[in-house]
Design a protein around this motif. Structure first.
Motif, mmCIF file in Angstrom:
data_model
loop_
_atom_site.group_PDB
_atom_site.id
_atom_site.type_symbol
_atom_site.label_atom_id
_atom_site.label_comp_id
_atom_site.label_asym_id
_atom_site.label_seq_id
_atom_site.Cartn_x
_atom_site.Cartn_y
_atom_site.Cartn_z
ATOM 1 N N LYS A 111 0.705 -1.010 -0.132
ATOM 2 C CA LYS A 111 0.066 0.065 -0.318
ATOM 3 C C LYS A 111 1.040 0.869 0.207
ATOM 4 O O LYS A 111 0.538 2.177 0.330
ATOM 5 N N GLY A 112 2.368 1.044 -0.032
ATOM 6 C CA GLY A 112 2.952 1.685 -0.473
ATOM 7 C C GLY A 112 2.840 3.000 1.191
ATOM 8 O O GLY A 112 3.218 4.192 1.354
ATOM 9 N N VAL A 113 3.189 2.387 2.385
ATOM 10 C CA VAL A 113 2.984 3.224 3.255
ATOM 11 C C VAL A 113 4.486 2.871 4.221
ATOM 12 O O VAL A 113 4.713 3.482 5.842
ATOM 13 N N ILE A 114 5.405 2.476 3.416
ATOM 14 C CA ILE A 114 6.503 1.638 4.692
ATOM 15 C C ILE A 114 7.538 1.612 3.492
ATOM 16 O O ILE A 114 7.758 1.812 2.098
ATOM 17 N N SER A 115 8.695 2.595 4.175
ATOM 18 C CA SER A 115 9.968 3.521 3.491
ATOM 19 C C SER A 115 11.046 2.247 3.027
ATOM 20 O O SER A 115 10.874 1.440 3.886
ATOM 21 N N LYS A 116 11.811 2.306 3.136
ATOM 22 C CA LYS A 116 13.115 1.595 2.251
ATOM 23 C C LYS A 116 13.132 1.368 3.507
ATOM 24 O O LYS A 116 13.559 1.928 4.552
ATOM 25 N N VAL A 117 14.126 -0.358 3.829
ATOM 26 C CA VAL A 117 14.816 -0.643 4.725
ATOM 27 C C VAL A 117 16.237 0.121 4.944
ATOM 28 O O VAL A 117 16.793 0.862 4.485
ATOM 29 N N LYS A 118 16.533 0.579 5.952
ATOM 30 C CA LYS A 118 17.697 1.581 6.913
ATOM 31 C C LYS A 118 18.568 0.629 7.393
ATOM 32 O O LYS A 118 18.414 -0.382 7.538
ATOM 33 N N ASN A 119 19.643 1.425 7.409
ATOM 34 C CA ASN A 119 20.319 0.450 7.983
ATOM 35 C C ASN A 119 20.861 0.901 9.587
ATOM 36 O O ASN A 119 21.875 2.760 9.374
ATOM 37 N N GLN A 120 21.098 0.741 10.641
ATOM 38 C CA GLN A 120 21.659 1.788 11.917
ATOM 39 C C GLN A 120 22.717 1.526 11.866
ATOM 40 O O GLN A 120 23.327 2.231 12.883
ATOM 41 N N GLY A 121 23.874 0.299 11.451
ATOM 42 C CA GLY A 121 25.042 -0.174 11.813
ATOM 43 C C GLY A 121 25.833 -0.363 12.699
ATOM 44 O O GLY A 121 24.892 -0.867 13.108
ATOM 45 N N THR A 122 26.926 0.695 13.843
ATOM 46 C CA THR A 122 27.289 -0.344 14.457
ATOM 47 C C THR A 122 26.943 0.223 16.192
ATOM 48 O O THR A 122 27.718 0.829 16.725
ATOM 49 N N CYS A 123 25.922 0.757 16.357
ATOM 50 C CA CYS A 123 25.107 1.647 17.076
ATOM 51 C C CYS A 123 24.055 0.792 17.726
ATOM 52 O O CYS A 123 22.925 0.717 16.964
ATOM 53 N N GLY A 124 23.564 0.395 18.716
ATOM 54 C CA GLY A 124 22.031 0.422 18.847
ATOM 55 C C GLY A 124 20.817 0.925 19.092
ATOM 56 O O GLY A 124 20.422 1.346 20.405
ATOM 57 N N SER A 125 20.483 1.516 18.188
ATOM 58 C CA SER A 125 19.464 2.811 17.965
ATOM 59 C C SER A 125 18.583 1.841 17.040
ATOM 60 O O SER A 125 17.379 2.849 17.298
ATOM 61 N N CYS A 126 18.459 0.725 17.224
ATOM 62 C CA CYS A 126 16.787 -0.169 16.899
ATOM 63 C C CYS A 126 15.559 0.567 17.112
ATOM 64 O O CYS A 126 15.002 0.673 15.934
ATOM 65 N N TRP A 127 15.364 0.832 18.526
ATOM 66 C CA TRP A 127 14.069 1.551 18.796
ATOM 67 C C TRP A 127 13.961 2.539 18.344
ATOM 68 O O TRP A 127 12.870 2.847 18.346
ATOM 69 N N ALA A 128 15.339 3.029 17.857
ATOM 70 C CA ALA A 128 14.865 4.999 17.241
ATOM 71 C C ALA A 128 14.277 4.203 16.091
ATOM 72 O O ALA A 128 13.309 4.378 15.718
ATOM 73 N N PHE A 129 14.348 3.653 14.813
ATOM 74 C CA PHE A 129 14.175 2.519 14.005
ATOM 75 C C PHE A 129 12.671 2.201 14.012
ATOM 76 O O PHE A 129 12.267 2.421 12.838
ATOM 77 N N SER A 130 12.776 1.995 14.681
ATOM 78 C CA SER A 130 11.089 0.833 15.573
ATOM 79 C C SER A 130 10.579 1.728 15.357
ATOM 80 O O SER A 130 9.469 1.852 14.819
ATOM 81 N N VAL A 131 10.931 2.871 15.625
ATOM 82 C CA VAL A 131 9.578 4.349 16.322
ATOM 83 C C VAL A 131 9.848 5.196 14.580
ATOM 84 O O VAL A 131 8.586 5.126 14.846
ATOM 85 N N THR A 132 10.027 5.547 13.851
ATOM 86 C CA THR A 132 10.020 6.082 12.709
ATOM 87 C C THR A 132 8.754 4.886 11.675
ATOM 88 O O THR A 132 8.259 5.674 10.797
ATOM 89 N N GLY A 133 9.847 3.807 11.977
ATOM 90 C CA GLY A 133 8.953 3.362 11.121
ATOM 91 C C GLY A 133 7.352 2.990 11.082
ATOM 92 O O GLY A 133 6.689 3.297 9.995
ATOM 93 N N ASN A 134 7.048 2.552 12.121
ATOM 94 C CA ASN A 134 6.208 3.229 12.580
ATOM 95 C C ASN A 134 5.439 4.306 12.580
ATOM 96 O O ASN A 134 4.097 4.674 12.148
ATOM 97 N N VAL A 135 6.189 5.178 12.935
ATOM 98 C CA VAL A 135 5.622 6.826 12.769
ATOM 99 C C VAL A 135 5.453 7.062 10.967
ATOM 100 O O VAL A 135 4.033 8.212 10.498
ATOM 101 N N GLU A 136 6.393 6.662 10.404
ATOM 102 C CA GLU A 136 5.759 6.868 9.451
ATOM 103 C C GLU A 136 5.053 6.061 8.501
ATOM 104 O O GLU A 136 4.216 6.668 7.736
ATOM 105 N N GLY A 137 4.552 4.690 9.128
ATOM 106 C CA GLY A 137 3.262 4.611 8.455
ATOM 107 C C GLY A 137 2.242 5.264 8.884
ATOM 108 O O GLY A 137 1.219 5.009 8.294
#
Ligand SMILES: *[C@@H]1O[C@H](CO)[C@@H](O)[C@H](O)[C@H]1NC(C)=O
Length: 468
Positions: free
Chosen positions: A258-284
């Motif tokens: 439905k075109g509401v999910i952005s491309k897959v991003k990369n957190q790298g060597t940083c324990g920031s999964c939580w931030a990516f989970s949140v932006t993905g959710n808000v983007e959607g």
């Protein structure tokens, strides 16, 4: 004609090789029987003698883990004697000469108490002359796997793992600075091959585990690619309970279509999964609401969300709350990802979406699906044990290998489906999970995990922001 001769020669050579390999394996089996007969005579009051080679392997495995963590840094010079005993776990005592980081020799008694079912279940103590006792813990040991398989480590299988290791180094462009590091990484790689075998052997779904870009990392180093905190009992989340719509579920649903999910991003060597989970959710949520897909800034959360800890981890719940105070999210392009904490450079004029709070979803996978198809993608916490070596398929690890208690990674459910395997009379319902380790990982950056029995804790911490 020449071609035919060449082909025959190849067949002959290949058959010869096969015979050789079979003979070698048989020799291995005989060795195993002799070794077992010898071992059974070694029992001394519950502790049995451990041969020097076994002791060295165990000690080296622990030293590698410690060297990759906070030390101490020892090399093995000589093993004098060693015993092992089944207690609560296994207790290995080794009398050894070690070389410390100042190149001094010390003769120490090292005890390795291994309780592999606990997180950080390996406790190592060093008792060295004229020094205080040093006690350290490290994670997942593969001793128990090694014990089972190391007899098979004849030269033929060693060569094979070394060959796999060079292929791995080429594919992922790994260069190690010293010969010592190369040796250490090779040992870790071999241990990881054992873990991969164990995951494949116990897989109940259709997933395949294999060599990934994380194949030369210790468990502790791998954890730097996750970053979810455990929700503490005494600080319950301030989220409201989500309202679950009573809707009928289609067999499959995928927000990506439905075109509401952005491309897959990369957190790298940083324990920031939580931030990516949140932006993905808000983007959607924003795209479902407005029909416009925008990408939001994780770096803003790393720099400005003081309830979380940037690359040292965080919680999605905290971020919803923090965003309420901050005022909203800027675009990824206005506030790009750096992968480390920096000064907060939030600019209110650039806010593209406001967050007014968060909701907690029930620990019920049917209810989560109902909420998902009605509202948008769902943030979840998951145990990432099976993800380090995931190569695709529906992942359904054995419970003991993926406890629902150890949620350590924040990701995003974007849909669900069912795989049918009529040949095996198997039906595998699954969640489609967006990860933040780049598009090369898993299935183009996505993970499919079994749906219906709380595999790896998928339904333990489901939540969503509420947008204004
Ligand atoms: C889970 O949610 C569904 C639908 O919302 C409901 O029918 C079911 O009773 C729930 N299951 C449990 C165990 O609460």
């Amino acid at each position: 004609m020449r071609l035919a001769v060449g082909a025959t020669a190849t067949v002959v050579v290949l058959s010869l090789l096969l015979v050789l390999v079979a003979a070698q394996e048989e020799a291995g089996a005989t060795d195993e029987i002799h070794a077992r007969a010898k071992r059974s005579n070694d029992f001394v009051g519950g502790a049995r003698k451990l041969d020097d080679k076994d002791a060295e392997e165990r000690l080296q495995a622990s030293l590698d883990k410690l060297a990759a963590g906070d030390g101490p840094n020892y090399r093995i010079s000589e093993i004098y004697s060693a015993t092992t005993q089944v207690v609560s776990g296994t207790l290995t005592k080794i009398d050894a000469e070690l070389v410390n980081e100042h190149n001094e020799k010390e003769r120490c008694i090292v005890k390795i108490w291994s309780r592999t079912w606990l997180p950080n279940g390996i406790e190592v103590t060093f008792k060295c002359p004229n020094k205080e006792l040093v006690k350290r813990r490290h994670s997942r040991s593969v001793e128990h796997l090694e014990k089972k398989t190391h007899k098979k480590h004849n030269h033929h299988s060693l060569d094979k793992s070394e060959h796999l290791f060079s292929k791995f180094q080429i594919k992922y462009n790994r260069r190690y600075h010293t010969a010592l590091e190369h040796q250490m990484r090779l040992r870790i790689f071999k241990q990881n091959l054992e873990i991969i075998q164990e995951l494949n052997r116990n897989e109940m779904g259709s997933a395949k585990y294999g060599i990934t870009e994380f194949a030369d990392l210790t468990t502790d180093e791998y954890r730097q690619r996750t970053g979810l905190w455990q929700r503490s009992e005494d600080k319950p989340s301030k989220n409201m309970p989500a309202v679950i719509p009573n809707v009928e579920l289609p067999k499959e649903f995928d927000w990506r279509e439905k075109g509401v999910i952005s491309k897959v991003k990369n957190q790298g060597t940083c324990g920031s999964c939580w931030a990516f989970s949140v932006t993905g959710n808000v983007e959607g949520l924003h795209a479902v609401k407005t029909g416009k897909l925008e990408e939001y800034s994780e770096q803003e959360l790393l720099d400005c969300d003081t309830k979380d800890s940037a690359c040292n981890g965080g919680l999605m719940d905290n971020a919803y709350e923090a965003l309420q105070n901050i005022g909203g999210l800027e675009l990824e392009s206005d506030y790009p990802y750096e992968g480390h904490k920096d000064q907060c450079q939030f600019n209110k004029a650039k806010v593209h979406v406001k967050v007014t709070g968060g909701v907690d979803l029930p620990k019920n996978e049917t209810a989560i699906a109902q909420w998902l198809i009605t509202n948008g993608p769902v943030s979840i916490g998951i145990n990432a044990n099976a993800m380090q070596f995931y190569r695709g398929g529906v992942s359904h690890p054995w419970k003991a290998l993926c406890s629902k208690k150890n949620l350590d990674h924040g990701v995003l459910i974007v849909g669900y489906g069912v795989s049918d395997y009529p040949m095996f009379k198997k039906t595998l319902p699954y969640w489609i999970v967006k990860n933040s380790w780049g598009p090369k990982w898993g299935e183009q950056g996505y993970y499919r995990v079994y749906r219906g029995d709380n595999t790896c804790g998928v339904s333990e911490m489901a939540s969503s922001a509420v947008i204004g």
